[in-house]
Design an enzyme around this catalytic site. Structure first.
Site, PDB file in Angstrom:
ATOM      1  N   ASP A 121       0.839  -1.186   0.000  1.00 15.37           N
ATOM      2  CA  ASP A 121       0.000   0.000   0.000  1.00 15.37           C
ATOM      3  C   ASP A 121       0.879   1.242   0.000  1.00 15.37           C
ATOM      4  OD1 ASP A 121      -2.541   1.100  -0.118  1.00 15.37           O
ATOM      5  OD2 ASP A 121      -2.616   1.431   2.039  1.00 15.37           O
ATOM      6  N   TYR A 123       1.140   5.761  -0.456  1.00 15.51           N
ATOM      7  CA  TYR A 123       0.759   6.957   0.318  1.00 15.51           C
ATOM      8  C   TYR A 123       0.976   8.133  -0.623  1.00 15.51           C
ATOM      9  CZ  TYR A 123       0.980   9.660   4.815  1.00 15.51           C
ATOM     10  OH  TYR A 123       0.775  10.503   5.890  1.00 15.51           O
ATOM     11  N   HIS A 128      -3.713  14.119   0.852  1.00 14.85           N
ATOM     12  CA  HIS A 128      -3.935  13.209   1.971  1.00 14.85           C
ATOM     13  C   HIS A 128      -2.758  13.250   2.950  1.00 14.85           C
ATOM     14  CE1 HIS A 128      -4.925   9.646   4.291  1.00 14.85           C
ATOM     15  NE2 HIS A 128      -3.769   9.106   3.954  1.00 14.85           N
ATOM     16  N   ARG A 137       0.910  15.712  13.396  1.00 14.23           N
ATOM     17  CA  ARG A 137       2.144  16.425  13.764  1.00 14.23           C
ATOM     18  C   ARG A 137       1.919  17.920  13.558  1.00 14.23           C
ATOM     19  NH1 ARG A 137       3.566  11.860  10.783  1.00 14.23           N
ATOM     20  NH2 ARG A 137       3.560  13.058   8.851  1.00 14.23           N
ATOM     21  N   GLU A 194     -10.370   4.132   3.749  1.00 13.86           N
ATOM     22  CA  GLU A 194      -9.458   4.842   2.867  1.00 13.86           C
ATOM     23  C   GLU A 194      -9.863   4.505   1.441  1.00 13.86           C
ATOM     24  OE1 GLU A 194      -5.290   4.295   3.887  1.00 13.86           O
ATOM     25  OE2 GLU A 194      -5.543   5.698   5.564  1.00 13.86           O
ATOM     26  N   GLU A 196      -9.230   4.098  -2.167  1.00 10.45           N
ATOM     27  CA  GLU A 196      -8.012   3.885  -2.940  1.00 10.45           C
ATOM     28  C   GLU A 196      -8.317   3.202  -4.269  1.00 10.45           C
ATOM     29  OE1 GLU A 196      -4.671   2.148  -1.015  1.00 10.45           O
ATOM     30  OE2 GLU A 196      -5.158   2.978   0.954  1.00 10.45           O
ATOM     31  N   ASP A 228      -9.103   0.464   2.101  1.00 11.65           N
ATOM     32  CA  ASP A 228      -8.081   0.102   3.082  1.00 11.65           C
ATOM     33  C   ASP A 228      -8.594   0.503   4.469  1.00 11.65           C
ATOM     34  OD1 ASP A 228      -5.620  -0.538   4.243  1.00 11.65           O
ATOM     35  OD2 ASP A 228      -4.841   1.476   3.901  1.00 11.65           O
ATOM     36  N   ARG A 232      -7.881   3.982  13.389  1.00 11.06           N
ATOM     37  CA  ARG A 232      -6.932   5.084  13.625  1.00 11.06           C
ATOM     38  C   ARG A 232      -6.360   5.076  15.030  1.00 11.06           C
ATOM     39  NH1 ARG A 232      -5.733   6.114   8.538  1.00 11.06           N
ATOM     40  NH2 ARG A 232      -7.595   6.615   7.336  1.00 11.06           N
ATOM     41  N   GLN A 235      -3.755   2.257  15.115  1.00  7.78           N
ATOM     42  CA  GLN A 235      -2.632   2.676  14.264  1.00  7.78           C
ATOM     43  C   GLN A 235      -1.766   3.738  14.954  1.00  7.78           C
ATOM     44  OE1 GLN A 235      -4.083   4.163  10.497  1.00  7.78           O
ATOM     45  NE2 GLN A 235      -2.065   4.795   9.782  1.00  7.78           N
ATOM     46  N   TYR A 239       2.306   2.611  15.385  1.00  7.75           N
ATOM     47  CA  TYR A 239       3.002   2.736  14.096  1.00  7.75           C
ATOM     48  C   TYR A 239       4.429   3.281  14.171  1.00  7.75           C
ATOM     49  CZ  TYR A 239       2.754   7.763  13.108  1.00  7.75           C
ATOM     50  OH  TYR A 239       2.949   9.117  13.112  1.00  7.75           O
ATOM     51  N   LYS A 248      -4.432  -1.877  10.304  1.00  8.64           N
ATOM     52  CA  LYS A 248      -4.812  -2.100   8.904  1.00  8.64           C
ATOM     53  C   LYS A 248      -5.105  -3.569   8.592  1.00  8.64           C
ATOM     54  CE  LYS A 248      -3.394   2.064   7.251  1.00  8.64           C
ATOM     55  NZ  LYS A 248      -4.167   2.950   6.375  1.00  8.64           N
ATOM     56  N   THR A 252      -8.961  -5.666   4.126  1.00  2.00           N
ATOM     57  CA  THR A 252      -8.833  -4.755   2.993  1.00  2.00           C
ATOM     58  C   THR A 252      -9.833  -5.243   1.954  1.00  2.00           C
ATOM     59  OG1 THR A 252      -6.474  -4.507   3.444  1.00  2.00           O
ATOM     60  CG2 THR A 252      -7.253  -3.797   1.271  1.00  2.00           C
ATOM     61  N   THR A 342      -4.680   6.508   0.074  1.00  2.00           N
ATOM     62  CA  THR A 342      -5.924   7.267   0.093  1.00  2.00           C
ATOM     63  C   THR A 342      -5.912   8.356  -0.968  1.00  2.00           C
ATOM     64  OG1 THR A 342      -5.958   6.948   2.458  1.00  2.00           O
ATOM     65  CG2 THR A 342      -7.471   8.593   1.576  1.00  2.00           C
ATOM     66  N   GLU A 356      -9.759  12.669   7.619  1.00  3.22           N
ATOM     67  CA  GLU A 356      -9.649  14.004   7.024  1.00  3.22           C
ATOM     68  C   GLU A 356     -10.997  14.724   6.977  1.00  3.22           C
ATOM     69  OE1 GLU A 356      -6.880  13.702   3.318  1.00  3.22           O
ATOM     70  OE2 GLU A 356      -7.603  11.700   3.805  1.00  3.22           O
TER      71      GLU A 356
END
Lengths: 408, 408
Positions: A121, A123, A128, A137, A194, A196, A228, A232, A235, A239, A248, A252, A342, A356
């Site tokens: 997968d 990114y 996104h 962050r 997600e 995708e 996906d 959250r 994760q 992670y 995850k 899927t 995503t 989001e």
């Protein structure tokens, strides 16, 4: 008045003979017998039986319970089989042979159409990745320094790739509430989607030998919608430093229909302008064919549209992802699939995840079934998409849908 | 004097009848025919032929080109087959049937003995994770806050798992020299090893249903040595935020021999004391059987021992890893494998990677073939191991070896 043929489609039907996605189905009378099928309108053609009836040299390849043998047969076979199928559903002389081999979609069961080898997968949406960076962050740069130099990706769990329609059990796991000193355990409270696009590898490659950008179409058979599913809260706690794992790996979902790349020739489009010069193995500025696909995705929860992510805005293309994934000599196998990551566009309503759309739950969205920060048990999520096809006709992708059931 | 039988082993032979690891081999006269074999001393017994000769009810299961059918048959079959094999190689009356079915190891080719489903790699040595943290984040806490609450893991690439003896091509990729503004591309200059133990899943599990600690032996068939080759320069540039990808995916070497868990009953040992109370699904304090394995690993480069990592020092056990991997409902498939993560003990000479042994290349090790910060082309790396067996006899694990060849 004679009965209407299933082959007499309405003008502009997005599942017309210009599309012809592949799947695997069984019928109620023979539930154990999986057959390769091709979708035309609201019907599925038994491809193996059609090939047999019409004496095709590809009859053995199509009389299979899985797409894998066709995938492994390579690009020339893919082209020839598609030509033959197009003729079978369009040339009037074939109708007496073909019509009895058409099954209404409402009367068949669709299965995972291929055996998944590795699942990677990516990114690849700048919008996104920027949104996620801002949420998680808030004090740092939203994109990591590597983001515009390579398509970031990771391996996912192949064994939990499920076909559209499979129910998704809410996962349990560890999460760390900010105010608590230690993690707690329980069903995820931030279950997300997600939106995708997945790409399916047909032709394998040799260990030690990279696959260059220009060879993308020799290896990739087609594409499909992919969800996906992401927890959250699980994760976020797990992670760092080795990436997503249990957040995850519970499921899927992939569409039951794989759209061959040839059906999307009119949808090829240039990716966004690059902000940094790319290393030669990723530099697609001199490629013959634009690397993007102009796919218009719709995300619906319980039938209500919540987002319309545009795949044309993806920063990294599938060809770049394939070149990157193999540049270290990693080999491809038939049945490898890789997800785009995503799909989120620049606009608020173009975001392909609830993370989001609700800004990590702080701004819930309003549905007629109530407010949603993240998914509730019983919610059904469906992605659909279309792309421009030949002569202004649309090409529809097969939907991917799944409903959330409570933790066991 | 009569010819010595291959079954007359020296006293204490670590590949004696108490061991009996499984593999898949072919002979020079029938190179295309893969057969399931069991190692005894320096010979391999054709297990399918032996089962046929002796009228075993498991003859069909053993007359296969892969371990997968035996793996899928479940724990009762594993026990029964092992009992039968033990009798065949120890009861004198069977010798006339068995001896003709023994092939000298030097005369056979060994193959990857199973089809890999998903491959997960963990990070379960506190000493390794602490060393890595000190090297890469010298100003922060060496362990991330989650490390002692869950076994950190990620999915690796199944398609590039290769059998011991396969040459490993030096991978190319992006790396970012600290003094440069942008990444450069080329063959890895920090090619490394990771000494690990891999675990092989036999019995699958159901999607949505976790596998508790106590069910470990119902699902896991055996273990083996594993080298998780790592390109540290590629990994360092790519791994934030989604984890290792191309720094690992070019190759993972596994031993040709899988040691059944039953051969290691005398090697079970308690893991180190836990620093934090564990959530119930990971709390093994009340389990019947200690979760660790007392495996003594030796790492050699070009025949010279460079490290002796003790597997008994691993913080997280394989049963905890399995329970964690499935607690979100992720299902297991026959052929899933999971690696322990680099095995490093508390002492300097117990570190299972060159990253640690040379402190990221700053303190090269001295070999008779020259100094090494990381691996050079032509270097051959071999892991061996032994564990305590019954009655003081050692149980050897099958070696895993691989030689570095230059980038193509």
């Amino acid at each position: 008045m004679p009965e209407q043929s299933p082959l007499d489609l309405a003008e502009g039907d997005p599942f017309g003979p210009h599309n012809l996605p592949y799947g695997v189905f069984s019928t109620a009378s023979e539930p154990e017998r999986r057959r390769l099928g091709v979708r035309i309108g609201d019907h599925v053609l038994d491809a193996g039986a059609a090939a047999h009836a019409l004496g095709s040299p590809y009859a053995a390849l199509l009389a299979q319970p899985s797409l894998n043998p066709l995938l492994a047969a390579g690009r020339t076979a893919w082209r020839d089989v598609r030509r033959a199928l197009t003729a079978w559903v369009t040339v009037p002389a074939h109708r007496p042979d073909i019509e009895p081999l058409l099954h209404p979609l409402a009367e068949v069961t669709l299965h995972l159409p291929y055996e998944v080898a590795d699942y990677v997968d990516f990114y690849a949406s700048e919008h996104h990745a920027t949104n996620v960076g801002r949420i998680f962050r808030p004090d740092g740069e939203p994109l990591t320094p590597n983001w515009k130099h390579l398509p970031i990706g990771y391996h996912g769990r192949s064994g939990t790739v499920v076909v559209s329609g499979t129910e998704v059990t809410r996962p349990s796991g560890q999460r760390k509430p900010p105010a608590e000193p230690t993690p707690v355990f329980g069903p995820s409270i931030k279950l997300d989607i997600e939106a995708e696009v997945g790409f399916l590898v047909g032709t394998p490659s040799t260990l030690g030998t990279p696959v260059p950008l220009a060879d993308f179409r020799d290896h990739v058979f087609g594409l499909f919608l992919l969800n996906d599913w992401s927890a959250r809260d699980i994760q976020a706690w797990e992670y760092v430093p080795l990436g997503p794992f249990l957040g995850k790996s519970f499921a899927t979902s992939v569409s039951a229909w794989v759209t061959p790349l040839e059906a999307l020739d009119a949808a090829r489009t240039a990716p966004p302008a690059r902000d940094f010069p790319l290393l030669p193995y990723l530099d697609d500025s001199a490629e013959d064919e634009p690397g993007g696909f102009d796919l218009h995705i719709t995300v619906a929860i319980n039938g209500e549209t919540v987002a319309e992510p545009p795949f044309s805005t993806m920063y990294w293309t599938a060809a770049q992802q394939l070149a990157h994934m193999t540049v270290n000599g990693a080999s491809l196998r038939t049945g490898d699939l890789f997800g785009s990551g995503t799909v989120s566009g620049p606009e608020t309503h173009q975001r392909g995840s609830l993370l989001e759309l609700t800004w990590n739950g702080q701004e819930p969205i309003e549905l007629t079934t109530g407010k949603r920060a993240f998914l509730e048990d019983g919610d059904e999520v469906t992605f659909t998409a279309w792309a421009p096809g030949p002569d202004g006709v649309k090409v529809a992708l097969g939907e991917v849908t799944g409903r959330i059931t409570p933790t066991h």
